[in-house]
Write an enzyme that holds these catalytic residues in place. Structure first.
Site, PDB file in Angstrom:
ATOM      1  N   ASP A 189       0.870  -1.176   0.000  1.00 55.44           N
ATOM      2  CA  ASP A 189       0.000   0.000   0.000  1.00 55.44           C
ATOM      3  C   ASP A 189       0.906   1.226   0.000  1.00 55.44           C
ATOM      4  OD1 ASP A 189      -3.259   0.196   0.844  1.00 55.44           O
ATOM      5  OD2 ASP A 189      -2.112   2.047   0.934  1.00 55.44           O
ATOM      6  N   ASP A 233       3.908   1.771  -4.349  1.00 58.28           N
ATOM      7  CA  ASP A 233       3.170   2.618  -5.280  1.00 58.28           C
ATOM      8  C   ASP A 233       3.248   1.927  -6.629  1.00 58.28           C
ATOM      9  OD1 ASP A 233       2.369   4.512  -7.144  1.00 58.28           O
ATOM     10  OD2 ASP A 233       3.424   6.172  -6.210  1.00 58.28           O
ATOM     11  N   VAL A 234       2.124   1.501  -7.173  1.00 56.89           N
ATOM     12  CA  VAL A 234       2.145   0.698  -8.399  1.00 56.89           C
ATOM     13  C   VAL A 234       2.554   1.504  -9.627  1.00 56.89           C
ATOM     14  CG1 VAL A 234       0.503  -1.016  -7.546  1.00 56.89           C
ATOM     15  CG2 VAL A 234      -0.346   1.002  -8.795  1.00 56.89           C
ATOM     16  N   ASN A 269      -5.386  -5.001  -6.757  1.00 54.59           N
ATOM     17  CA  ASN A 269      -6.525  -4.264  -6.227  1.00 54.59           C
ATOM     18  C   ASN A 269      -6.349  -2.748  -6.330  1.00 54.59           C
ATOM     19  OD1 ASN A 269      -9.017  -4.046  -4.462  1.00 54.59           O
ATOM     20  ND2 ASN A 269      -7.510  -3.067  -3.123  1.00 54.59           N
ATOM     21  N   TYR A 281     -11.968   7.129 -14.834  1.00 51.73           N
ATOM     22  CA  TYR A 281     -12.050   5.884 -14.069  1.00 51.73           C
ATOM     23  C   TYR A 281     -12.701   4.775 -14.909  1.00 51.73           C
ATOM     24  CZ  TYR A 281     -12.930   2.879  -9.983  1.00 51.73           C
ATOM     25  OH  TYR A 281     -12.954   1.837  -9.081  1.00 51.73           O
ATOM     26  N   LYS A 314     -10.963   1.263 -15.949  1.00 49.49           N
ATOM     27  CA  LYS A 314     -11.512  -0.038 -15.569  1.00 49.49           C
ATOM     28  C   LYS A 314     -11.912  -0.868 -16.791  1.00 49.49           C
ATOM     29  CE  LYS A 314     -11.213   0.067 -11.049  1.00 49.49           C
ATOM     30  NZ  LYS A 314     -10.296  -0.861 -10.350  1.00 49.49           N
ATOM     31  N   ALA A 351     -19.413  -1.276  -3.241  1.00 46.61           N
ATOM     32  CA  ALA A 351     -18.948  -1.941  -2.019  1.00 46.61           C
ATOM     33  C   ALA A 351     -18.689  -0.871  -0.969  1.00 46.61           C
ATOM     34  CB  ALA A 351     -17.684  -2.745  -2.294  1.00 46.61           C
TER      35      ALA A 351
END
Length: 267
Positions: free
Chosen positions: A55, A83-84, A109, A175, A179, A208
């Site tokens: 994370d 950090d991706v 995720n 976004y 996705k 969610a």
């Protein structure tokens, strides 16, 4: 005519069945109280040998690691700031699984949202969401896939997409594009990795509920989003995590390149 849907009760938490017994799992964006945190806990409950969680939030990550270590044992939990958007940090996170025998399940995720009209959206806003949500997932697939290939034992990759990749929502162009890209990336990378015995699938959640979402979303919008759901409520993060665990397990051994909608949205 407007239909009001009564909020249905949340079902009881599902007991574990050992679906990931002795597996080594890496999860991105896994601290806090969202889907990532839920899936880390779920994979440990399902018997994973170890989990490596990453994370960007160092304090929250350490708190998550300490809590999981207390519940499941220090020897089953590792945590690294990741950090991706940073290739070196992605490599370090996945390499950390080598301590336990190497990554066998990669759960991507990490993602970033936001709200802006496409007419006012800046290049920076667009690029940041795409770099974290789509390109970050690509970086993790590329490196985890190579590690799995080199072991010769195969593996599983599970990505987190969103129903917004299929359905339009105002202010979500960046976004939604990211996705939808995750969905396409899932399908194409599944074909690239299938010869190496590696499966790649994704979940596509609708709504969610977790504290961060409640903090950044108005009560009015949350009420509206809940009314789009057949059950009149948001999913609990663990309900999404359950489907991710299914995709990571041998119960889905013939599935690859698929995107499963975790949603009660009506047509």
């Amino acid at each position: 005519m407007t239909i009001h849907r009564e909020e249905q009760p949340t079902p009881a938490y599902v007991p574990a069945h050992g679906l990931l017994k002795d597996k080594v799992v890496v999860v991105t964006a896994a601290a806090g109280a969202g889907i990532g945190a839920a899936v880390v806990r779920r994979v440990l409950e399902e018997g994973a040998k170890a989990v490596v969680l990453g994370d960007t939030h160092e304090r929250r990550l350490e708190e998550a690691r300490a809590e999981l270590a207390a519940d499941f044992g220090e020897d089953r939990v590792r945590a690294l700031v990741c950090d991706v958007t940073d290739e070196e940090q992605v490599v370090a996170l996945i390499d950390a699984a080598d301590e336990f025998g190497g990554v066998e399940v990669m759960i991507n995720n990490a993602g970033l949202g936001g709200t802006a009209s496409v007419l006012e959206m800046t290049d920076d806003q667009w690029s940041k969401v795409l770099d974290i949500t789509l390109t970050g997932t690509f970086r993790c697939i590329r490196y985890a896939g190579a590690k799995m290939r080199d072991t010769g034992k195969g593996g599983v990759i599970v990505n987190n997409a969103s129903v917004i990749g299929w359905r339009a929502q105002e202010g979500q162009a960046h976004y939604a594009a990211a996705k939808a890209g995750v969905m396409a990336l899932t399908r194409c990378s599944a074909l690239d990795l299938a010869p190496h015995g590696i499966r790649v699938n994704a979940v596509s959640p609708s709504l969610a509920m977790h504290p961060f979402l409640a903090k950044v979303t108005s009560d009015e919008l949350l009420a509206e989003l809940k009314q789009r759901e057949a059950f009149g409520r948001a999913a609990e993060p663990w309900e999404v995590a359950n489907v991710m665990v299914f995709l990571a397990s041998d119960y889905s051994s013939y599935m690859t390149g698929e995107v499963l909608s975790v949603s009660s949205q009506h047509a």
